[in-house]
Motif scaffolding. Sequence first.
Motif, mmCIF file in Angstrom:
data_model
loop_
_atom_site.group_PDB
_atom_site.id
_atom_site.type_symbol
_atom_site.label_atom_id
_atom_site.label_comp_id
_atom_site.label_asym_id
_atom_site.label_seq_id
_atom_site.Cartn_x
_atom_site.Cartn_y
_atom_site.Cartn_z
ATOM 1 N N ILE A 276 0.840 -1.209 0.000
ATOM 2 C CA ILE A 276 0.000 0.000 0.000
ATOM 3 C C ILE A 276 0.871 1.254 0.000
ATOM 4 O O ILE A 276 0.599 2.232 -0.722
ATOM 5 N N THR A 277 1.939 1.190 0.837
ATOM 6 C CA THR A 277 2.865 2.338 0.902
ATOM 7 C C THR A 277 3.519 2.595 -0.451
ATOM 8 O O THR A 277 3.619 3.743 -0.924
ATOM 9 N N ILE A 278 3.979 1.517 -1.085
ATOM 10 C CA ILE A 278 4.632 1.645 -2.395
ATOM 11 C C ILE A 278 3.659 2.188 -3.435
ATOM 12 O O ILE A 278 3.988 3.099 -4.208
ATOM 13 N N LEU A 279 2.434 1.609 -3.432
ATOM 14 C CA LEU A 279 1.432 2.056 -4.404
ATOM 15 C C LEU A 279 1.027 3.510 -4.157
ATOM 16 O O LEU A 279 0.831 4.288 -5.102
ATOM 17 N N THR A 280 0.920 3.874 -2.877
ATOM 18 C CA THR A 280 0.569 5.264 -2.543
ATOM 19 C C THR A 280 1.667 6.220 -3.011
ATOM 20 O O THR A 280 1.387 7.279 -3.612
ATOM 21 N N ARG A 281 2.911 5.849 -2.728
ATOM 22 C CA ARG A 281 4.032 6.688 -3.148
ATOM 23 C C ARG A 281 4.088 6.780 -4.672
ATOM 24 O O ARG A 281 4.328 7.849 -5.235
ATOM 25 N N LEU A 282 3.870 5.640 -5.334
ATOM 26 C CA LEU A 282 3.867 5.614 -6.786
ATOM 27 C C LEU A 282 2.762 6.516 -7.342
ATOM 28 O O LEU A 282 2.959 7.224 -8.330
ATOM 29 N N PHE A 283 1.621 6.503 -6.673
ATOM 30 C CA PHE A 283 0.491 7.341 -7.100
ATOM 31 C C PHE A 283 0.864 8.812 -7.020
ATOM 32 O O PHE A 283 0.623 9.595 -7.956
ATOM 33 N N PHE A 284 1.462 9.209 -5.894
ATOM 34 C CA PHE A 284 1.827 10.618 -5.725
ATOM 35 C C PHE A 284 2.949 11.037 -6.686
ATOM 36 O O PHE A 284 2.949 12.151 -7.220
ATOM 37 N N VAL A 285 3.903 10.125 -6.886
ATOM 38 C CA VAL A 285 4.999 10.435 -7.826
ATOM 39 C C VAL A 285 4.450 10.610 -9.239
ATOM 40 O O VAL A 285 4.803 11.547 -9.960
ATOM 41 N N LYS A 286 3.563 9.691 -9.634
ATOM 42 C CA LYS A 286 2.966 9.779 -10.968
ATOM 43 C C LYS A 286 2.149 11.056 -11.113
ATOM 44 O O LYS A 286 2.186 11.729 -12.151
ATOM 45 N N GLU B 129 2.684 13.792 -9.520
ATOM 46 C CA GLU B 129 3.638 14.913 -9.561
ATOM 47 C C GLU B 129 4.276 15.030 -10.945
ATOM 48 O O GLU B 129 4.523 16.126 -11.437
ATOM 49 N N ILE B 130 4.525 13.861 -11.568
ATOM 50 C CA ILE B 130 5.078 13.868 -12.935
ATOM 51 C C ILE B 130 4.098 14.522 -13.896
ATOM 52 O O ILE B 130 4.474 15.333 -14.755
ATOM 53 N N LYS B 131 2.799 14.161 -13.759
ATOM 54 C CA LYS B 131 1.777 14.765 -14.615
ATOM 55 C C LYS B 131 1.691 16.279 -14.378
ATOM 56 O O LYS B 131 1.541 17.062 -15.307
ATOM 57 N N ARG B 132 1.788 16.667 -13.103
ATOM 58 C CA ARG B 132 1.727 18.093 -12.770
ATOM 59 C C ARG B 132 2.925 18.844 -13.361
ATOM 60 O O ARG B 132 2.781 19.936 -13.910
ATOM 61 N N ALA B 133 4.118 18.241 -13.252
ATOM 62 C CA ALA B 133 5.315 18.850 -13.828
ATOM 63 C C ALA B 133 5.194 18.951 -15.341
ATOM 64 O O ALA B 133 5.607 19.935 -15.955
ATOM 65 N N SER B 134 4.605 17.915 -15.951
ATOM 66 C CA SER B 134 4.394 17.909 -17.397
ATOM 67 C C SER B 134 3.475 19.055 -17.827
ATOM 68 O O SER B 134 3.718 19.721 -18.837
ATOM 69 N N LEU C 131 7.371 21.571 -6.865
ATOM 70 C CA LEU C 131 6.881 20.263 -6.427
ATOM 71 C C LEU C 131 5.970 20.407 -5.207
ATOM 72 O O LEU C 131 6.197 21.264 -4.348
ATOM 73 N N HIS C 132 4.941 19.557 -5.145
ATOM 74 C CA HIS C 132 4.070 19.477 -3.980
ATOM 75 C C HIS C 132 4.339 18.223 -3.160
ATOM 76 O O HIS C 132 3.932 18.124 -2.004
ATOM 77 N N PHE C 133 4.989 17.265 -3.799
ATOM 78 C CA PHE C 133 5.254 15.985 -3.134
ATOM 79 C C PHE C 133 6.760 15.748 -3.124
ATOM 80 O O PHE C 133 7.414 15.783 -4.175
ATOM 81 N N TYR C 134 7.343 15.544 -1.942
ATOM 82 C CA TYR C 134 8.787 15.387 -1.845
ATOM 83 C C TYR C 134 9.215 13.990 -2.274
ATOM 84 O O TYR C 134 8.707 12.986 -1.799
ATOM 85 N N ASP C 135 10.158 13.974 -3.196
ATOM 86 C CA ASP C 135 10.812 12.736 -3.610
ATOM 87 C C ASP C 135 12.211 13.126 -4.070
ATOM 88 O O ASP C 135 12.374 14.045 -4.889
ATOM 89 N N LYS C 136 13.214 12.469 -3.546
ATOM 90 C CA LYS C 136 14.592 12.851 -3.813
ATOM 91 C C LYS C 136 14.909 12.869 -5.310
ATOM 92 O O LYS C 136 15.481 13.828 -5.834
ATOM 93 N N ASP C 137 14.519 11.828 -6.017
ATOM 94 C CA ASP C 137 14.805 11.745 -7.448
ATOM 95 C C ASP C 137 14.007 12.798 -8.235
ATOM 96 O O ASP C 137 14.524 13.417 -9.164
#
Length: 300
Positions: free
Chosen positions: A13-23, A25-30, A47-53
């Motif tokens: 769930i954690t991985i899927l949740t993080r993946l959801f937010f990263v995705k 954020e990618i759409k938002r950046a796009s 960025l609204h969601f923190y992710d190192k990469d």
Amino acid sequence: MIYLTIVSILILITILTRLFFVKREIKRASRQLKALNNGLTSKKIDLHFYDKDMEELTNEINKQIDSTKKAQADKRSSENELKKAISYISHDIRTPMTSILGYIQFLESDEIPPELKREYTGIIKDSAKRLKVLLEDYFELSIIEQVDYPLKLETVKLNVLTPEVLLGFYEEFNQKNLEPDITIPNGDLSITADPSAVKRVIENLIVNAIRHSTGSVSIQLKQEDHFAYLIISNSVNHLSEQDLNHLFDRFYKADRTRAGDGTGLGLPIAKSLMNKMDGSLTAELKENHIIMTCKWKNQP
């Protein structure tokens, strides 16, 4: 076993949740990039969601945006400078050309007496000479500013070369009723430079001083802290700090009218030559005097 299953589900769930937010954020950046590319905004990506990469990627994108903006600004500046240069060249060429064509029309008349023909011929010659000087100065400046402009570096004795150049302006000083105050040290003052380039710099600065002086000109050579200095100053009227900031710009004329005998290229040529010789040329306005200072590293 059930605890392992629960832990696995929580991790998933954690991985899927993080993946959801990263995705997301990618759409938002796009969307932000698309808006930027379409000219709808000039804002950089955030960025609204923190992710190192994602943060690292966003920083690199923003650096590229800054680089692109700077390149666009430099391009606009170059285009504006080119437009100004073309405008100034057109103006300076048009004036003598109009004079030449106008007086040629007069000469075509059979009713013009010989005296006037000689006068008109002289005017045509003067205009042609002015046109020749303009074109030569512009060509010289364009050559000097090339990266591979050749320099023949050798020992140049400023205390010998400067008086030689000044002697060639004896008549010009007389015509303007100017008696320059000259200070040249007795000792040897040598630099490593191109003799022709140094001579051209001195000539241009003296011409500028004579042309714009309101009564006084001074030429001084000195050595200080392993540097050699040539300081040429003249009295001026109606010169502002704004003018001072543009004196080395191509075609700039402080009188704003583009009138007079100068092309507005003498000081830029001198500045470019000094830069090519790893020297410097600066201007200072002090007590109604314009002070031009050439600086070279003194030869040991």
